[in-house]
Design a protein around this motif. Sequence first.
Motif, PDB file in Angstrom:
ATOM      1  N   LEU A 186      48.168  81.362  10.228  1.00  0.00           N
ATOM      2  CA  LEU A 186      47.015  81.269  11.156  1.00  0.00           C
ATOM      3  C   LEU A 186      45.932  82.295  10.859  1.00  0.00           C
ATOM      4  N   HIS A 187      44.691  81.673  10.670  1.00  0.00           N
ATOM      5  CA  HIS A 187      43.655  82.766  10.349  1.00  0.00           C
ATOM      6  C   HIS A 187      42.413  82.425  11.405  1.00  0.00           C
ATOM      7  N   VAL A 188      42.420  83.647  12.089  1.00  0.00           N
ATOM      8  CA  VAL A 188      41.281  83.540  13.377  1.00  0.00           C
ATOM      9  C   VAL A 188      40.405  84.699  13.028  1.00  0.00           C
ATOM     10  N   PRO A 189      39.141  84.340  12.252  1.00  0.00           N
ATOM     11  CA  PRO A 189      38.357  85.322  11.939  1.00  0.00           C
ATOM     12  C   PRO A 189      37.363  85.684  13.474  1.00  0.00           C
ATOM     13  N   MET A 190      38.075  86.282  14.270  1.00  0.00           N
ATOM     14  CA  MET A 190      37.416  86.593  15.661  1.00  0.00           C
ATOM     15  C   MET A 190      38.173  88.135  15.782  1.00  0.00           C
ATOM     16  N   PRO A 207      39.523  95.227  21.226  1.00  0.00           N
ATOM     17  CA  PRO A 207      39.746  94.690  19.925  1.00  0.00           C
ATOM     18  C   PRO A 207      41.148  94.116  19.516  1.00  0.00           C
ATOM     19  N   VAL A 208      41.288  93.197  18.555  1.00  0.00           N
ATOM     20  CA  VAL A 208      42.530  92.717  18.078  1.00  0.00           C
ATOM     21  C   VAL A 208      43.047  93.455  17.061  1.00  0.00           C
ATOM     22  N   TYR A 213      47.862  90.232  17.913  1.00  0.00           N
ATOM     23  CA  TYR A 213      46.909  89.011  17.870  1.00  0.00           C
ATOM     24  C   TYR A 213      45.942  89.359  16.759  1.00  0.00           C
ATOM     25  N   ASP A 214      46.129  90.451  16.084  1.00  0.00           N
ATOM     26  CA  ASP A 214      45.056  90.311  14.875  1.00  0.00           C
ATOM     27  C   ASP A 214      45.409  89.271  13.717  1.00  0.00           C
ATOM     28  N   PHE A 215      44.613  88.047  13.588  1.00  0.00           N
ATOM     29  CA  PHE A 215      44.684  87.191  12.685  1.00  0.00           C
ATOM     30  C   PHE A 215      43.582  87.022  11.890  1.00  0.00           C
ATOM     31  N   THR A 216      42.770  87.978  11.822  1.00  0.00           N
ATOM     32  CA  THR A 216      41.642  88.086  10.894  1.00  0.00           C
ATOM     33  C   THR A 216      41.773  88.006   9.463  1.00  0.00           C
ATOM     34  N   ILE A 221      52.408  83.404  12.115  1.00  0.00           N
ATOM     35  CA  ILE A 221      52.441  83.491  13.683  1.00  0.00           C
ATOM     36  C   ILE A 221      53.634  84.179  14.086  1.00  0.00           C
ATOM     37  N   GLY A 222      54.966  83.982  13.220  1.00  0.00           N
ATOM     38  CA  GLY A 222      56.199  84.800  13.711  1.00  0.00           C
ATOM     39  C   GLY A 222      56.601  84.281  15.120  1.00  0.00           C
TER      40      GLY A 222
END
Length: 320
Positions: A186-190, A207-208, A213-216, A221-222
Amino acid sequence: MAYQATGNDPSDLDITLTRGDIMLTASNRGASLRTLTRRQADGTEWEVIWGYQGAANKQAGQGDLLIPYPGRVKNGQYTFDGQTYQLPNDGHDAPHAIHGFMRTLVWDYAARGDHGVVFRTRLNGADYADKGYPFTLDVEVAYELTDDGVICDFRIENAGDKSAPVAAGFHPYFKVGEGLIDTDILHVPMHSILEFENLIPTGNVLPVAGTPYDFTTPRAIGDVAINHCFIDPDRDGTDGVVRISLHSAKRGVTVWMDKSFFSAVLYSGDPLPDGIRRHSLAIEPMTCGSDAFNHPEWGLAALDPGMSLTGSWGVTTQIL
């Protein structure tokens, strides 16, 4: 004709679009996005979006259109232009209003080009005044297939005579692997999430970085249980688009959102029944943050009469 409409109930039709290897099914009930599949080289079908047929078979908001408030509104109460309103507390898991009024309406529909369909309806404020939303909206949602996915455009116009609070969201679930999402990348650039307590934002933005929840940076996902509203995206410098991606070893999807979208809710489905829990990941484009009716700084639109909120999002698929 761009589509094929099937079903015995005229208020609950499956409207199917096909373009090459891509097939989409939407419905006039709620203008919902019910399925998205891609035919693979071996002839099998990849269920890109976890889908269903018939409204009675829907689970966990599959493919729902969330207007005029995506997410929950705390206790169903909000104040707009100095007046306090009470929405129905229809959340199944907590006493809050959830996901607006459009999901069960029967929409008009028509072809849009060779590979698209457009849905239109009116939310009449006179019918919803006793439900805490005395505002009239004309809404249009279109789905159009591309060679590798789908584009969704929406337009919400204030058709009433007073300013109206308005937002939009969408609720698709994505599948890229054969089993649980745990091994998916998973890549979430937020860079931030809204702090939640009992499914409602506290008002704090966290902040992530340094959290699960840091997927920047893309990673598996684990066993992380996700049900969070992500904000502060990295946007493309040329068009303001933000892209969230999910990949397995063989397949991938990218969900892109234009600059009209403030946030995305991601949901790993941990509370769902065995057999479907954590088998797909909801990636929900939202023009505002959760409970924005009480936190308008999180992207809530206040539309004057005649004004519109518009935007686009979409899905691209990859076979790796």
